[in-house]
Design a protein around this motif. Structure first.
Motif, PDB file in Angstrom:
ATOM      1  N   GLN A 135      10.690  15.589   7.555  1.00 25.54           N
ATOM      2  CA  GLN A 135      11.675  14.365   8.455  1.00 25.54           C
ATOM      3  C   GLN A 135      11.360  12.873   8.524  1.00 25.54           C
ATOM      4  O   GLN A 135      11.379  11.820   8.771  1.00 25.54           O
ATOM      5  N   SER A 136       9.283  12.450   7.668  1.00 23.66           N
ATOM      6  CA  SER A 136       8.888  11.134   7.927  1.00 23.66           C
ATOM      7  C   SER A 136       9.804  10.521   6.759  1.00 23.66           C
ATOM      8  O   SER A 136      10.015  11.056   6.075  1.00 23.66           O
ATOM      9  N   GLN A 137       9.910   8.894   6.754  1.00 21.72           N
ATOM     10  CA  GLN A 137       9.290   7.853   6.298  1.00 21.72           C
ATOM     11  C   GLN A 137       8.372   7.176   6.547  1.00 21.72           C
ATOM     12  O   GLN A 137       7.395   6.836   7.190  1.00 21.72           O
ATOM     13  N   VAL A 138       7.851   7.414   4.462  1.00 22.19           N
ATOM     14  CA  VAL A 138       6.532   6.646   4.055  1.00 22.19           C
ATOM     15  C   VAL A 138       6.569   5.717   3.574  1.00 22.19           C
ATOM     16  O   VAL A 138       6.937   6.070   2.316  1.00 22.19           O
ATOM     17  N   THR A 139       5.629   5.110   3.743  1.00 21.67           N
ATOM     18  CA  THR A 139       5.698   3.402   2.435  1.00 21.67           C
ATOM     19  C   THR A 139       3.963   3.616   2.097  1.00 21.67           C
ATOM     20  O   THR A 139       3.503   3.305   3.564  1.00 21.67           O
ATOM     21  N   LEU A 140       4.189   3.369   1.215  1.00 16.21           N
ATOM     22  CA  LEU A 140       2.764   3.278   0.478  1.00 16.21           C
ATOM     23  C   LEU A 140       2.194   2.257   0.143  1.00 16.21           C
ATOM     24  O   LEU A 140       3.666   1.629  -0.513  1.00 16.21           O
ATOM     25  N   MET A 141       1.594   1.595   0.326  1.00 13.44           N
ATOM     26  CA  MET A 141       0.829   0.201  -0.500  1.00 13.44           C
ATOM     27  C   MET A 141      -0.534  -0.042  -0.974  1.00 13.44           C
ATOM     28  O   MET A 141      -1.046   0.611  -0.173  1.00 13.44           O
ATOM     29  N   ASP A 142      -0.771  -0.991  -2.117  1.00 17.58           N
ATOM     30  CA  ASP A 142      -1.274  -1.057  -2.702  1.00 17.58           C
ATOM     31  C   ASP A 142      -1.894  -3.001  -2.773  1.00 17.58           C
ATOM     32  O   ASP A 142      -0.946  -2.625  -4.029  1.00 17.58           O
ATOM     33  N   ILE A 143      -2.901  -2.827  -3.515  1.00 19.26           N
ATOM     34  CA  ILE A 143      -2.813  -4.319  -4.444  1.00 19.26           C
ATOM     35  C   ILE A 143      -2.438  -3.709  -5.587  1.00 19.26           C
ATOM     36  O   ILE A 143      -2.400  -4.853  -6.619  1.00 19.26           O
ATOM     37  N   SER A 144      -3.027  -2.547  -6.273  1.00 19.39           N
ATOM     38  CA  SER A 144      -3.219  -2.793  -7.397  1.00 19.39           C
ATOM     39  C   SER A 144      -1.687  -2.173  -8.020  1.00 19.39           C
ATOM     40  O   SER A 144      -1.052  -0.547  -7.436  1.00 19.39           O
ATOM     41  N   VAL A 160       8.966  13.907  -3.325  1.00 24.22           N
ATOM     42  CA  VAL A 160       9.002  13.343  -1.919  1.00 24.22           C
ATOM     43  C   VAL A 160       9.564  11.697  -2.583  1.00 24.22           C
ATOM     44  O   VAL A 160       9.041  11.206  -3.424  1.00 24.22           O
ATOM     45  N   ASN A 161      10.458  11.322  -1.560  1.00 22.63           N
ATOM     46  CA  ASN A 161      10.900  10.353  -1.730  1.00 22.63           C
ATOM     47  C   ASN A 161      10.405   9.362  -0.553  1.00 22.63           C
ATOM     48  O   ASN A 161      10.479   9.162   0.838  1.00 22.63           O
ATOM     49  N   VAL A 162      10.014   8.414  -1.265  1.00 21.19           N
ATOM     50  CA  VAL A 162       8.683   7.343  -0.915  1.00 21.19           C
ATOM     51  C   VAL A 162       8.860   6.043  -1.286  1.00 21.19           C
ATOM     52  O   VAL A 162       9.486   5.326  -1.907  1.00 21.19           O
ATOM     53  N   GLU A 163       8.508   5.067   0.146  1.00 19.71           N
ATOM     54  CA  GLU A 163       8.626   3.586  -0.545  1.00 19.71           C
ATOM     55  C   GLU A 163       7.443   3.381  -1.394  1.00 19.71           C
ATOM     56  O   GLU A 163       6.459   2.997  -0.574  1.00 19.71           O
ATOM     57  N   PHE A 164       6.958   2.109  -2.133  1.00 18.70           N
ATOM     58  CA  PHE A 164       6.613   1.403  -2.560  1.00 18.70           C
ATOM     59  C   PHE A 164       6.210  -0.163  -2.529  1.00 18.70           C
ATOM     60  O   PHE A 164       7.130  -0.458  -2.758  1.00 18.70           O
ATOM     61  N   ILE A 165       4.879  -0.655  -2.578  1.00 14.55           N
ATOM     62  CA  ILE A 165       5.402  -2.196  -2.020  1.00 14.55           C
ATOM     63  C   ILE A 165       3.466  -2.328  -2.521  1.00 14.55           C
ATOM     64  O   ILE A 165       1.840  -1.831  -2.070  1.00 14.55           O
ATOM     65  N   GLN A 166       3.641  -3.299  -3.917  1.00 16.25           N
ATOM     66  CA  GLN A 166       2.605  -3.937  -3.944  1.00 16.25           C
ATOM     67  C   GLN A 166       2.027  -5.248  -3.448  1.00 16.25           C
ATOM     68  O   GLN A 166       2.918  -5.777  -3.077  1.00 16.25           O
ATOM     69  N   GLN A 167       1.199  -5.071  -2.963  1.00 15.57           N
ATOM     70  CA  GLN A 167       0.273  -6.012  -1.780  1.00 15.57           C
ATOM     71  C   GLN A 167      -0.505  -6.307  -1.687  1.00 15.57           C
ATOM     72  O   GLN A 167      -1.038  -5.056  -1.469  1.00 15.57           O
ATOM     73  N   LEU A 175       3.675  -7.491   8.320  1.00 18.76           N
ATOM     74  CA  LEU A 175       4.765  -6.638   8.306  1.00 18.76           C
ATOM     75  C   LEU A 175       6.033  -6.170   8.684  1.00 18.76           C
ATOM     76  O   LEU A 175       6.846  -7.249   9.581  1.00 18.76           O
ATOM     77  N   THR A 176       7.035  -6.130   7.501  1.00 26.40           N
ATOM     78  CA  THR A 176       8.524  -6.159   7.566  1.00 26.40           C
ATOM     79  C   THR A 176       9.604  -5.293   8.780  1.00 26.40           C
ATOM     80  O   THR A 176      10.279  -5.655   8.890  1.00 26.40           O
ATOM     81  N   SER A 177       8.275  -4.340   9.345  1.00 23.16           N
ATOM     82  CA  SER A 177       9.437  -4.155  10.036  1.00 23.16           C
ATOM     83  C   SER A 177       8.111  -2.583  10.995  1.00 23.16           C
ATOM     84  O   SER A 177       6.886  -2.871  10.825  1.00 23.16           O
ATOM     85  N   PRO A 178       8.415  -2.166  11.867  1.00 23.93           N
ATOM     86  CA  PRO A 178       7.590  -1.630  13.111  1.00 23.93           C
ATOM     87  C   PRO A 178       7.122   0.166  12.524  1.00 23.93           C
ATOM     88  O   PRO A 178       8.279   0.176  12.086  1.00 23.93           O
TER      89      PRO A 178
END
Length: 279
Positions: A135-144, A160-167, A175-178
């Motif tokens: 039930q969670s909403q997961v975001t994965l962030m990495d510089i690479s 699994v359906n997650v969000e990816f951010i290159q940063q 951060l864009t959201s809490p």
């Protein structure tokens, strides 16, 4: 060729490099991947043979050269799940499984929460949480970019359906959201500690994910904790895997930023290894 003979050769050749327990684990990893067999299968049938002896010996030679077995097969196991790994990602480790277990024991399982995994690498932390907390909403962030490619492959394999951010987290001001949970296993090995690092890590795993400068070893922790303190929801939690030698420094840093409740926990080897802080 008898697999028992191969087992004896693996132990005799690898035990001086690793130790006998780890050499046995390397053999069993190969047994599963090359033959689809387990230790119990071999105990029940010691006359098991292989048609893959050339492949066994080729892998043994790579292991003697201390290439990680996870890179040989392009696969590592973490919390019961298989993850693709390569030279752009850290190989998941057992102490990180303990961190995931701590998170799972600290959050509700019956409601939607937002989780951010900073410096995700292969995605082993964030994707395991997404799998265990559907039930969670997961975001994965990495510089690479290359690490995120592997994480995306793993997300697809795990369905699994997650969000990816290159940063680059050090270049991020907000951060864009809490979030309800922020977790990170950032670089934390000081240059002075390189002498302790084994060849199979030093020569094959990404240094940008491992090492920090001696004069500011908590640079990533300070930045992430500052962002987390500003962007976690009330009661939100920040989890870290940490340098075992800097446990007290971490507690002081987190309290200094303003976290009201911070706990330092040891891993199975009794090293200071992880922290939990609550806003």
């Amino acid at each position: 060729m008898l697999i028992k003979v191969l087992q004896d050769q693996f132990i005799s050749k690898l035990a001086p490099i690793y130790d006998e327990v780890e050499a046995q684990q390397l053999f069993l990893f190969c047994l599963a991947e090359l033959e689809g067999k387990s230790r119990i299968d071999l105990i029940m049938n010691p006359e098991l043979t292989t048609l893959n002896s050339e492949q066994w010996f080729a892998i043994l030679q790579m292991l003697i050269e201390q290439k990680p077995i996870q890179h040989i097969f392009g696969k590592a196991y973490f919390y019961g799940y298989a993850f693709n790994v390569n030279e752009h990602t850290l190989i998941p480790r057992p102490e990180t499984e303990e961190l995931v277990e701590w998170i799972l024991n600290s959050v509700p399982h019956n409601q939607s929460i937002r989780i951010l995994d900073i410096g995700t690498g292969s995605g082993c932390i964030g994707l395991t949480l997404a799998k265990e907390l559907p039930q969670s909403q997961v975001t994965l962030m990495d510089i690479s970019v290359e690490a995120l490619k592997i994480a995306k492959q793993n997300a697809e394999a795990l369905a699994v359906n997650v969000e990816f951010i290159q940063q680059d987290i050090l270049a991020l001001d907000q951060l864009t959201s809490p979030f309800d949970v922020i977790v990170s296993n950032p670089p934390y090995i000081r240059q002075l500690e390189k002498v302790e690092i084994k060849k199979n890590v030093m020569d094959y795993e990404p240094h940008t994910a491992l090492f920090v400068e001696d004069d500011d070893p908590l640079i990533f922790y300070r930045k992430i904790a500052t962002l987390a303190f500003e962007n976690l929801k009330p009661g939100g939690q920040l989890f870290y895997e940490i340098n075992q030698y800097l446990g007290q420094e971490m507690i002081e840093l987190l309290r200094g930023i303003g976290f009201k409740d911070t706990e330092l926990r040891r891993d199975m080897m009794q090293n200071d290894r992880m922290t939990k802080s609550i806003v």
